[in-house]
Design a protein around this motif. Structure first.
Motif, short mmCIF file in Angstrom:
data_model
loop_
_atom_site.label_atom_id
_atom_site.label_comp_id
_atom_site.label_asym_id
_atom_site.label_seq_id
_atom_site.Cartn_x
_atom_site.Cartn_y
_atom_site.Cartn_z
N ASP A 17 -3.38 0.44 3.72
CA ASP A 17 -2.07 1.14 4.01
C ASP A 17 -1.52 0.48 5.34
O ASP A 17 -0.38 0.07 5.38
N ASN A 20 -0.68 -3.14 4.71
CA ASN A 20 0.67 -3.36 3.83
C ASN A 20 1.80 -3.42 4.54
O ASN A 20 3.00 -3.71 4.21
N GLU A 21 1.92 -2.35 5.56
CA GLU A 21 2.92 -2.25 6.53
C GLU A 21 3.37 -3.73 7.26
O GLU A 21 4.41 -3.88 7.61
N GLN A 25 6.49 -7.50 0.57
CA GLN A 25 6.43 -6.71 -0.75
C GLN A 25 5.49 -7.56 -1.59
O GLN A 25 4.58 -6.94 -2.31
N ARG A 28 1.40 -7.22 -0.60
CA ARG A 28 0.92 -6.03 -0.52
C ARG A 28 -0.28 -5.90 -1.66
O ARG A 28 -0.22 -6.25 -2.64
#
Length: 105
Positions: A17, A20-21, A25, A28
């Motif tokens: 998580d 992924n930030e 897109q 990820r």
């Protein structure tokens, strides 16, 4: 306290998580044991890989009180690449933690 595979996967998913930030897109990672990390179909470039390893090592220390070095070849031999998928990484961490708990740390 015994660390189950589910606890380790939860720690890995929290790291994913956070990673992924930082990613676009299309880069990820999904949170699944089958998610490729390296190798054929692997989703991480070298910087993403380094960031994920750092996040996982940090969370192992914060949550479990154990300092792990995942990329140092610390005596755990496995014919498979432990960074192939999220699931293989979880298994690698589980093996790495087993001797630490046997000695009380």
């Amino acid at each position: 306290m015994e660390n189950t595979r589910e606890q380790i996967l939860e720690l890995l998913y929290e790291s994913i998580d956070e990673l992924n930030e930082q990613l676009d897109q299309g880069q990820r990672l999904s949170k699944s044991p089958e998610t490729p990390l390296q190798g054929d179909g692997g989703g991480l470039d070298s910087l993403g890989f380094v960031n994920l390893v750092a996040l996982v090592e940090e969370k192992c220390y914060e949550r479990l009180g154990v300092s792990l070095v995942l990329t140092g070849g610390g005596g755990i031999s496995d014919a498979r690449n432990p960074f192939e998928t999220v699931g293989t990484l979880a298994a690698h961490i589980e093996l790495a933690l087993a001797p630490k708990h046997a000695t009380g740390r």
